[in-house]
Design a protein around this motif. Structure first.
Motif, PDB file in Angstrom:
ATOM      1  N   ALA A  79       0.697  -1.220  -0.105  1.00  0.00           N
ATOM      2  CA  ALA A  79       0.091   0.091   0.137  1.00  0.00           C
ATOM      3  C   ALA A  79       0.973   1.380  -0.003  1.00  0.00           C
ATOM      4  O   ALA A  79       0.742   2.194  -0.507  1.00  0.00           O
ATOM      5  N   ILE A  80       2.003   1.069   0.762  1.00  0.00           N
ATOM      6  CA  ILE A  80       3.018   2.437   0.866  1.00  0.00           C
ATOM      7  C   ILE A  80       3.644   2.398  -0.525  1.00  0.00           C
ATOM      8  O   ILE A  80       3.720   3.640  -1.175  1.00  0.00           O
ATOM      9  N   ALA A  81       4.040   1.473  -0.800  1.00  0.00           N
ATOM     10  CA  ALA A  81       4.864   1.295  -2.416  1.00  0.00           C
ATOM     11  C   ALA A  81       4.021   1.839  -3.276  1.00  0.00           C
ATOM     12  O   ALA A  81       4.375   2.843  -4.237  1.00  0.00           O
ATOM     13  N   GLU A  82       2.602   1.645  -3.316  1.00  0.00           N
ATOM     14  CA  GLU A  82       1.832   2.123  -4.428  1.00  0.00           C
ATOM     15  C   GLU A  82       1.495   3.447  -4.464  1.00  0.00           C
ATOM     16  O   GLU A  82       1.257   4.293  -5.261  1.00  0.00           O
ATOM     17  N   LEU A  83       1.427   3.867  -3.216  1.00  0.00           N
ATOM     18  CA  LEU A  83       1.065   5.414  -2.803  1.00  0.00           C
ATOM     19  C   LEU A  83       2.163   6.417  -3.334  1.00  0.00           C
ATOM     20  O   LEU A  83       2.252   7.341  -3.880  1.00  0.00           O
ATOM     21  N   ILE A  84       3.511   5.926  -2.863  1.00  0.00           N
ATOM     22  CA  ILE A  84       4.507   6.650  -3.482  1.00  0.00           C
ATOM     23  C   ILE A  84       4.605   6.641  -5.064  1.00  0.00           C
ATOM     24  O   ILE A  84       4.815   7.504  -5.644  1.00  0.00           O
ATOM     25  N   ALA A  85       4.283   5.428  -5.499  1.00  0.00           N
ATOM     26  CA  ALA A  85       4.578   5.414  -6.980  1.00  0.00           C
ATOM     27  C   ALA A  85       3.644   6.177  -7.768  1.00  0.00           C
ATOM     28  O   ALA A  85       3.731   6.561  -8.666  1.00  0.00           O
ATOM     29  N   LEU A  86       2.389   6.245  -7.139  1.00  0.00           N
ATOM     30  CA  LEU A  86       1.138   6.966  -7.769  1.00  0.00           C
ATOM     31  C   LEU A  86       1.753   8.396  -7.924  1.00  0.00           C
ATOM     32  O   LEU A  86       1.527   9.095  -8.921  1.00  0.00           O
ATOM     33  N   HIS A  87       2.194   8.756  -6.684  1.00  0.00           N
ATOM     34  CA  HIS A  87       2.378  10.565  -6.724  1.00  0.00           C
ATOM     35  C   HIS A  87       3.855  10.617  -7.619  1.00  0.00           C
ATOM     36  O   HIS A  87       3.824  11.708  -8.280  1.00  0.00           O
ATOM     37  N   LEU A  88       4.482   9.846  -7.745  1.00  0.00           N
ATOM     38  CA  LEU A  88       5.709   9.873  -8.594  1.00  0.00           C
ATOM     39  C   LEU A  88       5.519   9.879  -9.785  1.00  0.00           C
ATOM     40  O   LEU A  88       5.786  10.595 -10.750  1.00  0.00           O
ATOM     41  N   ARG A  89       4.490   8.849 -10.431  1.00  0.00           N
ATOM     42  CA  ARG A  89       4.002   8.821 -11.815  1.00  0.00           C
ATOM     43  C   ARG A  89       3.030  10.011 -12.235  1.00  0.00           C
ATOM     44  O   ARG A  89       3.310  10.654 -13.118  1.00  0.00           O
ATOM     45  N   HIS A  90       2.608  10.469 -11.141  1.00  0.00           N
ATOM     46  CA  HIS A  90       1.833  11.782 -11.300  1.00  0.00           C
ATOM     47  C   HIS A  90       2.864  13.076 -11.772  1.00  0.00           C
ATOM     48  O   HIS A  90       2.253  14.017 -12.540  1.00  0.00           O
ATOM     49  N   GLU A  91       3.874  12.841 -11.277  1.00  0.00           N
ATOM     50  CA  GLU A  91       4.673  14.052 -11.520  1.00  0.00           C
ATOM     51  C   GLU A  91       5.795  13.812 -12.669  1.00  0.00           C
ATOM     52  O   GLU A  91       6.716  14.583 -12.912  1.00  0.00           O
TER      53      GLU A  91
END
Length: 231
Positions: free
Chosen positions: A12-24
């Protein structure tokens, strides 16, 4: 933008970080253990690592010290992200070689800000000014390319490839040079990979009439010219 390796065993934490990174606009790879992180670095050197301390098997805190001792990863930017919030833990993490340290629970906005700050210091080309060559305009900060008013849709690798060619116009680049400058320090990548992505880049530029800006120099490599030759 950049290539980010997220080393985190909580999905869950990995996906949260990845989501924000991909958004940028970043490319993201996730590893769930120290062994997986080490393998990821052998295959592709990222621009930055977000590293959890508590991992299955070998703890994450041992990785920065190892990476700092190797020439290939000596200057790799590392942000340690962990539930260990004591001052002594932070000192240990920074002494091990981490560039920054953020405790869980964390604000994703703060993490993104710290990543941007570290990239500005370590990878200044990730936030460079827009580049214009002929009818093409490339904006690295927005990760967008335009030909006139029409946007050119590119994948992450084609974007990095075009950015490098546009910032080094009228120069011939061998496949090996492009692999080093665009893909980074790889171990298991063949030079013919460049040809595949050059074709994809030309295909994307073709509707805008800009495919001919990328010239093949027989026996040498590729060059981006400033003007499309007259038909």
């Amino acid at each position: 933008m950049g290539r980010i390796l997220v080393v985190e065993d909580e999905p869950a934490i990995a996906e949260l970080i990845a989501l924000h990174l991909r958004h940028e606009g970043h490319e993201v790879r996730v590893a769930d253990s120290s062994a997986a992180a080490q393998q990821a670095l052998l295959e592709q050197l990222p621009d930055l690592v977000v590293l959890d301390w508590m991992l299955p098997g070998e703890p994450g805190v041992v990785l920065p010290r190892r990476w700092r001792a190797e020439a290939r990863t000596k200057h790799l930017p590392i942000i340690m992200l962990t539930a260990r919030a004591q001052e002594s833990d932070k000192v240990q993490g920074l002494d091990a070689g981490a560039d920054d340290y953020l405790s869980k629970p964390f604000s994703p906005a703060e993490l993104m800000a710290r990543i941007r700050a570290l990239l500005r210091r370590k990878v200044p080309e990730a936030l460079e000014a827009p580049v214009e060559i002929g009818p093409l305009k490339l904006d690295p900060s927005a990760r967008r390319v335009f030909s006139g008013s029409a946007e050119v849709q590119l994948g992450p690798t084609e974007f990095r490839l075009l950015r490098y060619l546009m910032t080094h116009p009228e120069r011939v680049h061998s496949r090996a040079q492009l692999l080093d400058k665009v893909w980074g320090d790889h171990v298991f990548i063949e030079e013919r990979t460049v040809d595949v992505h050059i074709k994809r880049l030309r295909d994307a530029l073709h509707p805008a009439g800009c495919a001919q800006l990328i010239e093949t120099v027989r026996g040498a490599g590729y060059r981006l010219t400033r003007q499309v030759a007259n038909a």
